[in-house]
Design a protein around this motif. Sequence first.
Motif, short mmCIF file in Angstrom:
data_model
loop_
_atom_site.label_atom_id
_atom_site.label_comp_id
_atom_site.label_asym_id
_atom_site.label_seq_id
_atom_site.Cartn_x
_atom_site.Cartn_y
_atom_site.Cartn_z
N MET A 1 0.85 -1.19 0.00
CA MET A 1 0.00 0.00 0.00
C MET A 1 0.89 1.25 0.00
N ASP A 2 0.55 2.20 -0.85
CA ASP A 2 1.33 3.43 -0.97
C ASP A 2 0.48 4.60 -0.48
N ILE A 3 0.51 4.84 0.83
CA ILE A 3 -0.33 5.88 1.42
C ILE A 3 0.17 7.28 1.05
N HIS A 4 1.49 7.45 0.93
CA HIS A 4 2.04 8.76 0.56
C HIS A 4 1.63 9.14 -0.87
N GLY A 5 1.72 8.19 -1.78
CA GLY A 5 1.30 8.43 -3.16
C GLY A 5 -0.18 8.75 -3.23
N PHE A 6 -0.98 8.05 -2.40
CA PHE A 6 -2.42 8.30 -2.36
C PHE A 6 -2.72 9.71 -1.89
N VAL A 7 -2.02 10.16 -0.84
CA VAL A 7 -2.23 11.52 -0.33
C VAL A 7 -1.94 12.55 -1.41
N ILE A 8 -0.85 12.36 -2.14
CA ILE A 8 -0.49 13.30 -3.21
C ILE A 8 -1.56 13.29 -4.31
N ALA A 9 -2.06 12.11 -4.63
CA ALA A 9 -3.07 12.00 -5.69
C ALA A 9 -4.43 12.55 -5.25
N ILE A 10 -4.78 12.37 -3.97
CA ILE A 10 -6.12 12.74 -3.51
C ILE A 10 -6.21 14.22 -3.12
N LEU A 11 -5.09 14.86 -2.81
CA LEU A 11 -5.11 16.26 -2.36
C LEU A 11 -5.84 17.20 -3.33
N PRO A 12 -5.47 17.18 -4.63
CA PRO A 12 -6.17 18.11 -5.54
C PRO A 12 -7.67 17.82 -5.63
N ILE A 13 -8.04 16.55 -5.50
CA ILE A 13 -9.46 16.17 -5.57
C ILE A 13 -10.18 16.63 -4.31
N ALA A 14 -9.58 16.36 -3.15
CA ALA A 14 -10.22 16.71 -1.87
C ALA A 14 -10.29 18.22 -1.65
N LEU A 15 -9.31 18.96 -2.17
CA LEU A 15 -9.26 20.40 -1.93
C LEU A 15 -10.02 21.23 -2.96
N SER A 16 -10.42 20.61 -4.07
CA SER A 16 -11.14 21.38 -5.09
C SER A 16 -12.59 21.56 -4.65
N PRO A 17 -13.14 22.77 -4.86
CA PRO A 17 -14.53 23.01 -4.45
C PRO A 17 -15.50 22.12 -5.22
N GLY A 18 -16.29 21.40 -4.49
CA GLY A 18 -17.30 20.53 -5.09
C GLY A 18 -18.61 20.67 -4.34
N ALA A 19 -19.48 19.69 -4.50
CA ALA A 19 -20.80 19.75 -3.87
C ALA A 19 -20.70 19.78 -2.35
N SER A 20 -19.86 18.93 -1.77
CA SER A 20 -19.73 18.88 -0.31
C SER A 20 -19.21 20.20 0.25
N PHE A 21 -18.26 20.79 -0.44
CA PHE A 21 -17.70 22.08 -0.05
C PHE A 21 -18.78 23.15 -0.04
N THR A 22 -19.58 23.18 -1.11
CA THR A 22 -20.66 24.15 -1.25
C THR A 22 -21.70 23.97 -0.15
N LEU A 23 -22.09 22.71 0.10
CA LEU A 23 -23.08 22.43 1.14
C LEU A 23 -22.55 22.81 2.52
N ALA A 24 -21.28 22.55 2.76
CA ALA A 24 -20.69 22.89 4.06
C ALA A 24 -20.75 24.39 4.30
N LEU A 25 -20.38 25.20 3.31
CA LEU A 25 -20.43 26.66 3.47
C LEU A 25 -21.86 27.15 3.68
N SER A 26 -22.80 26.53 2.98
CA SER A 26 -24.20 26.89 3.16
C SER A 26 -24.65 26.59 4.59
N ASN A 27 -24.28 25.42 5.10
CA ASN A 27 -24.63 25.06 6.47
C ASN A 27 -23.96 25.99 7.48
N VAL A 28 -22.72 26.37 7.21
CA VAL A 28 -21.99 27.28 8.11
C VAL A 28 -22.68 28.64 8.13
N ALA A 29 -23.18 29.09 6.99
CA ALA A 29 -23.89 30.37 6.94
C ALA A 29 -25.14 30.34 7.81
#
Length: 200
Positions: A1-29
């Motif tokens: 298992m390559d957890i370091h490679g996974f973190v590098i690969a998943i970072l741009p996906i996890a950090l890009s604004p998507g539906a969950s990000f939008t919903l979270a900000l709406s809930n925070v508001a």
Amino acid sequence: MDIHGFVIAILPIALSPGASFTLALSNVAINGIKGAFKVVVGTGLGIILHGLLVGLGISNVLNKSQFVMNSLQIIGIAFLLWLGLKLVTSGIKLLHHKMKFTASDVSVKQAFLLNIFNTKAIILYLTVVPIFADSSLSSYLLLATTHVIIMALWILIISLVFCFVKERLKVNIIGAVINIVGGLCLLYMSYHSALSYYYH
């Protein structure tokens, strides 16, 4: 298992604004920082379930059925459309009536369902995650948990910044703007997903 490679690969996906990000900000508001936790929990449970299903091989079986994948995509598009309309409508009502921001927030269940019916998440766990996992179920669950931690930290950091800015400005209208813009983003995502589905 390559957890370091996974973190590098998943970072741009996890950090890009998507539906969950939008919903979270709406809930925070609506509810402040505690509003983000519902989205984080719902999305996190969805990610863990994707990791579990792929680790067990169930998602691979479902992926072979064009009917199942098409059904999931249609349900996901409809759900995204509904959430987008819900956010835009509540934002417009707030602006029109100049009332205090009391719209209902997105629940853990809604955030979970949005993630489950997200075909991009399914494809991510069917194609990318196996590159970094070994054949054991525990490696899939560990990578999914890592994904959840990265996503949760990012959403909570952005939510704290948003709360700080909102508190400083003391403007309730920010909630309406977040809902309208966020809802429009979700509507665009559902439109884009529908086009991709239609031309696929």
